[in-house]
Structure formats: C-alpha cells, structure tokens
Scaffold this motif. Structure first.
Motif, mmCIF file in Angstrom:
data_model
loop_
_atom_site.group_PDB
_atom_site.id
_atom_site.type_symbol
_atom_site.label_atom_id
_atom_site.label_comp_id
_atom_site.label_asym_id
_atom_site.label_seq_id
_atom_site.Cartn_x
_atom_site.Cartn_y
_atom_site.Cartn_z
ATOM 1 N N UNK A 47 8.518 -13.953 -4.304
ATOM 2 C CA UNK A 47 8.896 -14.960 -3.305
ATOM 3 C C UNK A 47 10.277 -15.503 -3.662
ATOM 4 N N UNK A 48 11.237 -15.309 -2.769
ATOM 5 C CA UNK A 48 12.586 -15.814 -2.998
ATOM 6 C C UNK A 48 12.740 -17.251 -2.519
ATOM 7 N N UNK A 135 8.614 -18.242 4.498
ATOM 8 C CA UNK A 135 8.656 -17.483 3.239
ATOM 9 C C UNK A 135 9.694 -16.375 3.371
ATOM 10 N N UNK A 136 10.402 -16.151 2.288
ATOM 11 C CA UNK A 136 11.305 -15.007 2.183
ATOM 12 C C UNK A 136 10.864 -14.227 0.951
ATOM 13 N N UNK A 147 10.409 -11.415 6.116
ATOM 14 C CA UNK A 147 10.722 -12.754 6.603
ATOM 15 C C UNK A 147 9.501 -13.289 7.335
ATOM 16 N N UNK A 148 8.987 -14.415 6.865
ATOM 17 C CA UNK A 148 7.837 -15.075 7.485
ATOM 18 C C UNK A 148 8.330 -16.372 8.118
ATOM 19 N N UNK A 158 5.748 -12.546 10.996
ATOM 20 C CA UNK A 158 6.426 -11.872 9.895
ATOM 21 C C UNK A 158 6.883 -10.475 10.305
ATOM 22 N N UNK A 159 7.959 -10.045 9.660
ATOM 23 C CA UNK A 159 8.459 -8.680 9.837
ATOM 24 C C UNK A 159 9.232 -8.287 8.587
#
Length: 217
Positions: A47-48, A135-136, A147-148, A158-159
């Motif tokens: 998780x970034x 989230x990233x 990418x969420x 997300x995708x």
C-alpha cells in the motif's frame, strides 16, 4: 637575517595550505536515495497511499442528492406555478415590479437554471468522489498499480494499470492539499488528499507512481 626572511615565508605557506581532511564533508543524512537504491521489485502487494475517510465522502454524496432534489423541485414549482399575468409598467415603480415572471422566457429560464444547478452540484460532487483515491497499491513485481477510489454509493471502485501509465503532477514534498495523478486513457485527474490521507511507503511511492513522466517524448 635569513631567519627573518624565512619566517614570513613559512607563515604564507601555512595559510595557503589546506589539508584534505579539513574540507567540509557532505552529511549522508541529507542525501536522498537514488532510484537505483530503491528496490521497486516488491515481493508482495504494498500500500503506497491510504485515505479511509469514508464518512466524509458519504456526507458529500448525501448533500449532493438533497441539493439535486431541492433544485429539481424548485424547477418543477417554477414551471407549474408561475402564471402569465401582464404587469402595468406605468404603475410599477421598482424595476422588479415590471417583470412578469409568468412570461414564457422567464418561466422557462428559471426552470432550466434551477434544474442545471441541481444537476451540476450532483455531477461535481459525485465526480469528486469517483476521482478521490482511497488506496494506491503497488502490485507484486512493481510494474502495476491498483487505484481504489470512493463511489457515491459507498462501495469501492478499482482498476489496475501499468506504472508507466501514471503521471504525477506534483511532488509529494511540496503538495499542500492534493496531489493530482494523470492516468492514460482517463479524462480527468485522480486526487490524493495529503491532508487526510497517509503515505504508507513514501520512498516507494516517489520512485513508482510519484514520478513525473513525459508522454510526448
């Protein structure tokens, strides 16, 4: 006599000579890690960036729905209630007393404007939710990023795409409110809220999704 001449010469040589160990050294603490020193080939998903502020975006969505309902009702009220009643301009004193709101141009105009305001507020609010990153995630191997984002209904959207398809428009260190991310194939930017979110792996972010890329070249 000779000693008097040698003494100034020794003093001059002593002043001009600077040993190597007296030069100021660069502290390694102030040196940023180079890209070669950061291992982006992660062995598991990392998780970034994280921004689990669901309550805030739910409030925005509810606010947008209420605003859309209010302005839609106002547009219907204006269209059905305002009647064409001619005004005697000679007796009217103020400028607003001379306006016949029931006239077609005013009635239709108020109806259209009210509906567009409601629809505009709903669209902007929901678009902001859909473009705000929750989230990233850097995928295993370090070549893809997921990418969420938030959604108006409260679910996650997300995708996943390659890291090279993300262009970070602002440095993490200088961002004050949001960091815009440009994604290939998407019309608008995705936003990282740095005031409410948290960078879980800032160094890894700087060398993957946080890079500024020149796609024109």
């Amino acid at each position: 006599m000779i000693s008097l001449l040698i003494s100034p010469l020794k003093f001059a040589l002593r002043c001009s000579y600077r040993p190597s160990f007296s030069r100021p050294l660069i502290n390694s603490k102030f040196l940023s890690k180079k890209a070669l020193d950061v291992n982006t080939n992660v062995t598991k998903d990392v998780i970034l960036f994280k921004n689990p502020n669901d309550k805030f975006y739910k409030i925005i969505s509810i606010f947008a729905v209420f605003q859309f309902g209010f302005w839609t009702y106002l547009s219907i009220f204006a269209y059905t209630t305002l009647k064409d009643s001619p005004v005697d301009t000679e007796k009217a004193k103020a400028w607003y007393e001379k306006i016949n709101l029931g006239e077609n141009k005013y009635r239709n105009g108020l109806t259209l404007i009210s509906f567009l305001i409601g629809w505009g507020l709903l669209s902007v609010s929901w678009m902001y939710c859909l473009r705000s990153v929750k989230y990233l995630i850097l995928r295993k191997g370090g070549r893809e990023v997921t990418i969420v984002t938030f959604t108006p209904t409260g679910r996650n959207r997300m995708f996943t795409l390659g890291v090279e398809n993300i262009n970070c428009k602002e440095l993490r260190q200088t961002a004050k409110a949001h960091i815009p991310l440009k994604v290939k194939g998407h019309s608008f930017h995705y936003l990282l809220d740095v005031t409410k979110g948290e960078f879980r792996n800032p160094l890894l972010f700087d060398h993957t999704a946080g890079l500024r890329r020149d796609w024109k070249s």
